[in-house]
Design an enzyme around this catalytic site. Structure first.
Site, PDB file in Angstrom:
ATOM      1  N   ARG A 134     -62.429  22.470  54.211  1.00  0.00           N
ATOM      2  CA  ARG A 134     -63.505  21.882  55.015  1.00  0.00           C
ATOM      3  C   ARG A 134     -63.494  22.493  56.398  1.00  0.00           C
ATOM      4  NH1 ARG A 134     -63.892  15.515  55.475  1.00  0.00           N
ATOM      5  NH2 ARG A 134     -62.027  15.892  56.690  1.00  0.00           N
ATOM      6  N   THR A 141     -67.960  21.422  61.217  1.00  0.00           N
ATOM      7  CA  THR A 141     -69.175  20.993  60.501  1.00  0.00           C
ATOM      8  C   THR A 141     -68.857  20.057  59.340  1.00  0.00           C
ATOM      9  OG1 THR A 141     -69.058  22.837  58.960  1.00  0.00           O
ATOM     10  CG2 THR A 141     -70.266  23.214  61.016  1.00  0.00           C
ATOM     11  N   ASP A 195     -54.034  13.788  56.149  1.00  0.00           N
ATOM     12  CA  ASP A 195     -54.461  15.029  55.504  1.00  0.00           C
ATOM     13  C   ASP A 195     -53.623  15.253  54.247  1.00  0.00           C
ATOM     14  OD1 ASP A 195     -54.607  17.847  54.790  1.00  0.00           O
ATOM     15  OD2 ASP A 195     -55.802  18.034  56.622  1.00  0.00           O
ATOM     16  N   ASP A 202     -51.863  18.783  53.803  1.00  0.00           N
ATOM     17  CA  ASP A 202     -50.717  18.963  54.707  1.00  0.00           C
ATOM     18  C   ASP A 202     -49.529  18.116  54.274  1.00  0.00           C
ATOM     19  OD1 ASP A 202     -51.822  20.860  56.316  1.00  0.00           O
ATOM     20  OD2 ASP A 202     -52.691  19.420  57.722  1.00  0.00           O
TER      21      ASP A 202
HETATM   22  C1  PRP Z   1     -59.464  17.969  51.880  1.00  0.00           C
HETATM   23  C2  PRP Z   1     -59.424  17.296  50.546  1.00  0.00           C
HETATM   24  C3  PRP Z   1     -60.764  17.610  49.963  1.00  0.00           C
HETATM   25  C4  PRP Z   1     -61.652  17.606  51.165  1.00  0.00           C
HETATM   26  C5  PRP Z   1     -62.362  16.314  51.166  1.00  0.00           C
HETATM   27  O1  PRP Z   1     -59.235  19.295  51.767  1.00  0.00           O
HETATM   28  O2  PRP Z   1     -58.361  17.705  49.757  1.00  0.00           O
HETATM   29  O3  PRP Z   1     -60.829  18.845  49.312  1.00  0.00           O
HETATM   30  O4  PRP Z   1     -60.793  17.732  52.300  1.00  0.00           O
HETATM   31  O5  PRP Z   1     -63.310  16.281  52.151  1.00  0.00           O
HETATM   32  P1  PRP Z   1     -64.887  16.193  51.881  1.00  0.00           P
HETATM   33  O6  PRP Z   1     -65.100  15.187  50.827  1.00  0.00           O
HETATM   34  O7  PRP Z   1     -65.399  15.773  53.231  1.00  0.00           O
HETATM   35  O8  PRP Z   1     -65.361  17.549  51.513  1.00  0.00           O
HETATM   36  P2  PRP Z   1     -59.059  20.282  53.018  1.00  0.00           P
HETATM   37  O9  PRP Z   1     -60.383  20.845  53.401  1.00  0.00           O
HETATM   38  O10 PRP Z   1     -58.297  19.579  54.081  1.00  0.00           O
HETATM   39  O11 PRP Z   1     -58.255  21.469  52.404  1.00  0.00           O
HETATM   40  P3  PRP Z   1     -56.773  21.481  51.803  1.00  0.00           P
HETATM   41  O12 PRP Z   1     -56.847  20.859  50.441  1.00  0.00           O
HETATM   42  O13 PRP Z   1     -56.488  22.932  51.748  1.00  0.00           O
HETATM   43  O14 PRP Z   1     -55.858  20.726  52.715  1.00  0.00           O
HETATM   44  N1  URA Z   2     -59.264  15.248  53.686  1.00  0.00           N
HETATM   45  C1  URA Z   2     -58.058  14.674  53.751  1.00  0.00           C
HETATM   46  O1  URA Z   2     -57.061  15.273  53.396  1.00  0.00           O
HETATM   47  N2  URA Z   2     -57.959  13.416  54.230  1.00  0.00           N
HETATM   48  C2  URA Z   2     -59.024  12.699  54.612  1.00  0.00           C
HETATM   49  O2  URA Z   2     -58.889  11.534  55.050  1.00  0.00           O
HETATM   50  C3  URA Z   2     -60.294  13.321  54.533  1.00  0.00           C
HETATM   51  C4  URA Z   2     -60.397  14.586  54.057  1.00  0.00           C
END
Ligand code: PRP
Ligand code: URA
Length: 659
Positions: free
Chosen positions: A554, A558, A650, A653
């Site tokens: 994400r 944005t 997160d 993470d």
């Molecule tokens: C997180 C999560 C989803 C997304 C959810 O991923 O694992 O994929 O955010 O958010 P949304 O519904 O608003 O799209 P992130 O972008 O943090 O990537 P990561 O899995 O690499 O940590």
């Molecule tokens: N992605 C995450 O990992 N945590 C949240 O709360 C939202 C998006």
């Protein structure tokens, strides 16, 4: 906004007998307060300004106008407003009955103007002009300003030398009955404590010989109320305009509060549909019409909102019939004559609670909105308003008089706009607005979710595991294990509708026909990175499922997903695909993954996540109604950074220990 389970929705009509009974309940609920307004105005003005029959008729007509303006979408009853008792009385003393009624019409016009402005630029400006620090003291002034009237009605004001003990007994008795019903009343009784108090006090007054029945004997059964019409009975004049009109500022805030409360009760946001512009327009035209016919200003009645809440019947048909009954009551001469014989002591007894009750509501506004009185600015605004409003202030500028209550409203609004806020306060205010908007968005999304299309795991063990997962002190190893384990539970739930193949097997004891899953029909698609954390758990359950990968993150600014990888099994379109991602937040990533799969020709998709936000669920249900969502918890809302609240932080993470 809690989802209400209504027995009858806004537009549903009950069967005739039930319809009549329900409408009568509403008439009882509004009656006590509606008739008190003309009685108290006349008592405060020392002359007849308003009459009970006209107040009943204008309340009924006003409610019908409101129903028309709101297209029958809001079950609100309009009755006579307490906020205008003193202003109308003072207005009548200063500018005659005609001046007071012109003032009431002006209030209606102000409502209509505000409705038009809302239509053009929205409603945010209203809360800037009328924050709790202005509204709270104003409501207190409305209630406390009436206190001397109650005291003289009971007959215990300092200028009365010979106490009339019978009147005092009646007032105390009325007070006690009203208080007992408020404290112990069950069901509908709890909504009409004032009416019960008045009836009980009246009966005791009759026993003690305090009631003069002559007006009842002299009245005819049917009589046309004494409407007071402009250009017929008086020439409209603005002599009382500044005494009455500024109170509209406060009652508009009351209007918004009442509609918000009713929205929660009926599980429908009336501020959005039919919209605050329409509800204000209805209230405004109703008040204008009331003034035009010689009645008091109208307002949304909390008593009737309580009836809606109790009966779970939000039908506007019921409210409409109650309005017609109120109009008819106004034409029953004997009945209104009976009401006019209620002794002052009875009214004093109920007013003892009623006026304090209004003032206490002002305090509630301050407390609930956590107005900080360690800030000098708030102390200055509230203090000056209370002194001006209760000290009997009045400013005469040529023919125009601005009286205490109106002066307090104007000064409160101006001080709030002019006095500087310290930086911290400004930030707090902005945060409050931001939090409010976020909360509203979360609540609104929660309301719009199709609950039947989302499966939330409901199991004590899942709740237990989630609690550990959410805890910020849970370390990477345990977090990873829990994500995988919960992924497995979700897989069990998602496979509930799996169609099994018949197979012949042999147990150590005999041959049986049994059923098995054809694992080749499934594929898992974790969204990288965090989705891979769930994969382990699913593979344990369906080890032969094929696995695709979609990589996206994400954008922090944005919140839009940025795709960086996509690799799926070549036969993906013939498989049922379970998408895995611990978090469904805005829904951007999930929806993008579904789109890619659909482009590949996949027909059956399920979305498995640990925690879902209402905003993301709503988006996914709107864009992909065919995709069923499975989650371990449906949380409250997103924060301003797009993180789920309360959430778990997160997920990526925490699984990979990258922060
Ligand atoms: C997180 C999560 C989803 C997304 C959810 O991923 O694992 O994929 O955010 O958010 P949304 O519904 O608003 O799209 P992130 O972008 O943090 O990537 P990561 O899995 O690499 O940590
Ligand atoms: N992605 C995450 O990992 N945590 C949240 O709360 C939202 C998006």
């Amino acid at each position: 906004m809690s989802q209400a389970k209504l027995t009858l929705d806004v537009n549903e009509k009950p069967p005739v007998l039930k319809w009549i009974i329900l409408a009568l309940q509403h008439v009882f609920a509004m009656f006590g307060a509606t008739i008190l307004v003309p009685i108290l105005v006349n008592s405060a003005a020392g002359e007849t300004v308003l009459t009970i029959p006209v107040a009943l008729v204008t309340s009924g007509i006003g409610t019908l106008i409101y129903i028309l303006c709101t297209k029958g979408r809001s079950p609100v009853y309009l009755g006579s407003s307490f906020a205008f008792i003193t202003p109308i009385a003072v207005g009548a003393i200063k500018a005659g009955v005609g001046g007071a009624l012109t003032g009431v019409m002006l209030v209606g016009i102000i409502y209509v103007i505000v409705a038009i402005i809302i239509c053009i630029i929205g409603k945010d400006w209203l809360s800037k002009i009328l924050p709790p620090i202005v509204i709270g003291p104003m409501i207190m002034i409305i209630g406390l300003g009436l206190a001397p009237t109650a005291i003289s009605e009971i007959g215990i004001s300092s200028d009365i030398l010979n106490l009339d003990y019978k009147s005092i007994v009646v007032a105390v008795f009325t007070f006690v009955i009203t208080a007992v019903v408020m404290l112990n009343g069950k069901g509908f009784l709890k909504v009409i404590p004032f009416l019960i108090g008045i009836i009980s006090g009246y009966i005791l007054s009759v026993i003690l010989g305090l009631v003069d029945f002559t007006p009842i004997l002299e009245a005819s059964f049917f009589s046309i109320p004494d409407f007071i019409l402009p250009f017929v009975s008086y020439t409209p004049n603005l002599g009382a305009a500044m005494v009455i009109a500024p109170i509209a500022l406060v009652t508009i805030a009351e209007h918004i509060g009442d509609h918000t409360a009713l929205s929660t009760i009926i599980g429908k946001d009336l501020i959005k549909d039919p919209g605050l512009n329409r509800t204000l327009l209805g209230d405004g035209i109703a008040t204008f019409a009331a003034g035009l016919l010689g009645g008091p200003a109208n307002t949304t009645y909390g008593e009737n909102t309580s009836v809606v809440g109790m009966t779970k019947i939000a039908s506007v048909w019921v409210i409409g019939l109650a309005a017609i009954f109120a109009i008819l009551l106004g034409f029953l001469g004997k009945f209104t004559a009976l009401v006019s014989t209620i002794p002052n002591a009875v009214l004093g007894g109920v007013s003892l609670i009623l006026y304090g009750f209004i003032a206490v509501n002002g305090l509630k506004v301050l407390i609930e909105n956590r107005v900080d009185f360690s800030k000098s600015r708030n102390v200055i605004i509230a203090s000056s308003m209370l002194v001006l409003g209760l000290g009997g202030a009045a400013i005469n500028i040529s023919t125009v008089t601005i009286s205490g209550m109106s002066l307090a409203a104007i000064v409160g609004v101006l001080l709030n706009l002019l006095l500087p806020k310290d930086k911290e306060e400004n930030e707090e205010d902005e945060k409050k607005v931001e939090d409010y908007n976020i909360e509203k968005e979360g609540e609104e999304s929660m309301e719009e979710i199709k609950k039947e299309d989302i499966v939330v795991l409901d199991h004590p063990l899942v709740e237990h595991k989630l609690s550990i997962l959410r805890d910020k002190n849970t370390g990477t190893k345990e977090f990873r294990e829990l994500v995988s384990e919960l992924g497995m539970f979700l897989c069990y739930e998602a496979m509930r509708d799996a169609v099994l193949d018949e197979v012949e097997i042999e147990t150590p004891l005999q041959k049986i026909s049994s059923r098995r899953l054809n694992e080749d029909k499934y594929a898992f698609l974790p969204i990288l990175r965090a989705g891979t954390g769930m994969l382990d758990g699913l593979i344990k359950v369906i080890p032969n499922a094929k696995i695709g990968h979609i990589g996206m993150y994400r954008d922090e600014e944005t919140l839009e997903p940025v795709r960086y990888f996509f690799k799926v099994p070549s036969d993906i379109k013939s498989r049922e695909v379970l998408i895995l991602d611990p978090m469904l937040a805005t829904g951007g990533s999930g929806c993008d993954a579904i789109e890619q799969l659909k482009k590949e020709g996949v027909k059956k998709i399920k979305f498995l996540c640990l925690i879902a936000a209402p905003e993301g669920v709503k988006k996914m249900q709107e864009e992909h109604p065919d995709v069923k969502i499975y989650c371990a918890a449906l949380d409250e809302k997103l924060n301003e950074k797009g993180y789920i609240l309360p959430g778990l932080g997160d997920a990526g993470d925490r699984i990979f220990g990258t922060k």
